[in-house]
Write a protein that holds these residues in place. Structure first.
Motif, PDB file in Angstrom:
ATOM      1  N   VAL A  26       0.727  -1.202   0.044  1.00 50.96           N
ATOM      2  CA  VAL A  26      -0.033  -0.100  -0.017  1.00 50.96           C
ATOM      3  C   VAL A  26       0.873   1.235   0.067  1.00 50.96           C
ATOM      4  CG1 VAL A  26      -1.408   1.375   1.359  1.00 50.96           C
ATOM      5  CG2 VAL A  26      -1.918  -1.108   0.942  1.00 50.96           C
ATOM      6  N   LEU A  27       1.799   1.201   0.896  1.00 49.44           N
ATOM      7  CA  LEU A  27       2.788   2.462   0.824  1.00 49.44           C
ATOM      8  C   LEU A  27       3.494   2.532  -0.487  1.00 49.44           C
ATOM      9  CD1 LEU A  27       4.337   1.811   4.443  1.00 49.44           C
ATOM     10  CD2 LEU A  27       2.595   3.520   3.727  1.00 49.44           C
ATOM     11  N   LYS A  28       4.012   1.831  -1.058  1.00 50.77           N
ATOM     12  CA  LYS A  28       4.560   1.645  -2.391  1.00 50.77           C
ATOM     13  C   LYS A  28       3.543   2.107  -3.445  1.00 50.77           C
ATOM     14  CE  LYS A  28       8.017  -1.974  -1.793  1.00 50.77           C
ATOM     15  NZ  LYS A  28       8.262  -3.268  -2.408  1.00 50.77           N
ATOM     16  N   LYS A  29       2.440   1.588  -3.329  1.00 47.63           N
ATOM     17  CA  LYS A  29       1.513   2.141  -4.527  1.00 47.63           C
ATOM     18  C   LYS A  29       0.904   3.558  -4.301  1.00 47.63           C
ATOM     19  CE  LYS A  29      -1.288   1.335  -7.919  1.00 47.63           C
ATOM     20  NZ  LYS A  29      -0.848   1.014  -8.917  1.00 47.63           N
ATOM     21  N   MET A  30       0.960   3.924  -2.994  1.00 50.99           N
ATOM     22  CA  MET A  30       0.415   5.405  -2.752  1.00 50.99           C
ATOM     23  C   MET A  30       1.655   6.180  -3.119  1.00 50.99           C
ATOM     24  SD  MET A  30      -1.286   5.076   1.359  1.00 50.99           S
ATOM     25  CE  MET A  30      -1.191   6.978   1.512  1.00 50.99           C
ATOM     26  N   ILE A  65       3.481   5.851  -5.638  1.00 49.86           N
ATOM     27  CA  ILE A  65       3.258   5.952  -7.252  1.00 49.86           C
ATOM     28  C   ILE A  65       2.150   6.766  -7.379  1.00 49.86           C
ATOM     29  CG2 ILE A  65       2.618   4.535  -9.269  1.00 49.86           C
ATOM     30  CD1 ILE A  65       4.187   2.160  -7.925  1.00 49.86           C
ATOM     31  N   ASN A  66       0.949   6.552  -6.729  1.00 47.82           N
ATOM     32  CA  ASN A  66      -0.174   7.294  -7.019  1.00 47.82           C
ATOM     33  C   ASN A  66       0.099   8.932  -6.891  1.00 47.82           C
ATOM     34  OD1 ASN A  66      -1.756   5.010  -7.917  1.00 47.82           O
ATOM     35  ND2 ASN A  66      -2.622   4.953  -5.851  1.00 47.82           N
ATOM     36  N   ARG A  67       0.975   9.215  -5.954  1.00 46.47           N
ATOM     37  CA  ARG A  67       1.057  10.640  -5.476  1.00 46.47           C
ATOM     38  C   ARG A  67       1.910  11.168  -6.876  1.00 46.47           C
ATOM     39  NH1 ARG A  67       5.171  13.448  -4.427  1.00 46.47           N
ATOM     40  NH2 ARG A  67       6.652  11.833  -3.965  1.00 46.47           N
ATOM     41  N   ARG A  68       3.024  10.405  -7.168  1.00 46.12           N
ATOM     42  CA  ARG A  68       3.640  10.855  -8.401  1.00 46.12           C
ATOM     43  C   ARG A  68       2.699  11.011  -9.896  1.00 46.12           C
ATOM     44  NH1 ARG A  68       7.791   7.495  -6.408  1.00 46.12           N
ATOM     45  NH2 ARG A  68       7.365   6.073  -8.291  1.00 46.12           N
ATOM     46  N   VAL A 109      -1.827  10.857 -17.302  1.00 50.41           N
ATOM     47  CA  VAL A 109      -0.707  11.180 -18.503  1.00 50.41           C
ATOM     48  C   VAL A 109       0.530  10.900 -18.261  1.00 50.41           C
ATOM     49  CG1 VAL A 109      -2.227  13.035 -19.670  1.00 50.41           C
ATOM     50  CG2 VAL A 109      -0.910  13.640 -17.837  1.00 50.41           C
ATOM     51  N   GLU A 110       1.058  10.500 -16.795  1.00 49.31           N
ATOM     52  CA  GLU A 110       2.296  10.296 -16.275  1.00 49.31           C
ATOM     53  C   GLU A 110       1.842   9.176 -15.412  1.00 49.31           C
ATOM     54  OE1 GLU A 110       5.311  13.072 -15.124  1.00 49.31           O
ATOM     55  OE2 GLU A 110       4.414  14.520 -16.486  1.00 49.31           O
ATOM     56  N   ASP A 111       2.663   7.886 -15.593  1.00 53.01           N
ATOM     57  CA  ASP A 111       2.445   6.784 -14.652  1.00 53.01           C
ATOM     58  C   ASP A 111       2.612   6.701 -13.193  1.00 53.01           C
ATOM     59  OD1 ASP A 111       1.671   4.331 -13.997  1.00 53.01           O
ATOM     60  OD2 ASP A 111       3.286   3.182 -15.052  1.00 53.01           O
TER      61      ASP A 111
END
Length: 104
Positions: free
Chosen positions: A76-80, A82-85, A98-100
């Motif tokens: 969850v922390l890793k995915k959050m 990624i989602n933040r970026r 538009v950016e992963d």
């Protein structure tokens, strides 16, 4: 309060203690899906047990994570992050990624 790793282990141990499934992954996904449906129904009908239904979803997800050997907290922390970026824009009237966020 227990951390997620402890909760995963406690959920798994509870399954063992009660003779619940810990081997049929398809069945666990079906149960998780069913619990999400029950939570949605409780929300839609404004039932007072929505919190308990959401807890059931979390419990099944924690148990499935333990069965499959995933540290859910870490994932969850890793995915959050990624989602933040990730970057989004309105394209043709719809929000689009538009950016992963993976640095790609």
């Amino acid at each position: 309060m227990a951390d997620w790793k402890q909760l995963q282990k406690q959920v798994y141990q509870n399954k063992l203690d009660h003779g619940f499934n810990v081997t049929d992954i398809n069945l666990e996904f079906c149960h998780l899906y069913g619990e999400v449906g029950e939570a949605f129904t409780a929300w839609r009908r404004k039932q007072p047990d929505l919190g308990g239904e959401l807890a059931d979803v979390a419990i099944y997800l924690l148990g499935l994570s333990e069965i499959l050997g995933y540290d859910l907290e870490d994932q969850v922390l890793k995915k959050m992050e990624i989602n933040r970026r990730r970057k989004y824009e309105i394209v043709d009237g719809a929000l689009r990624k538009v950016e992963d966020g993976n640095g790609d």
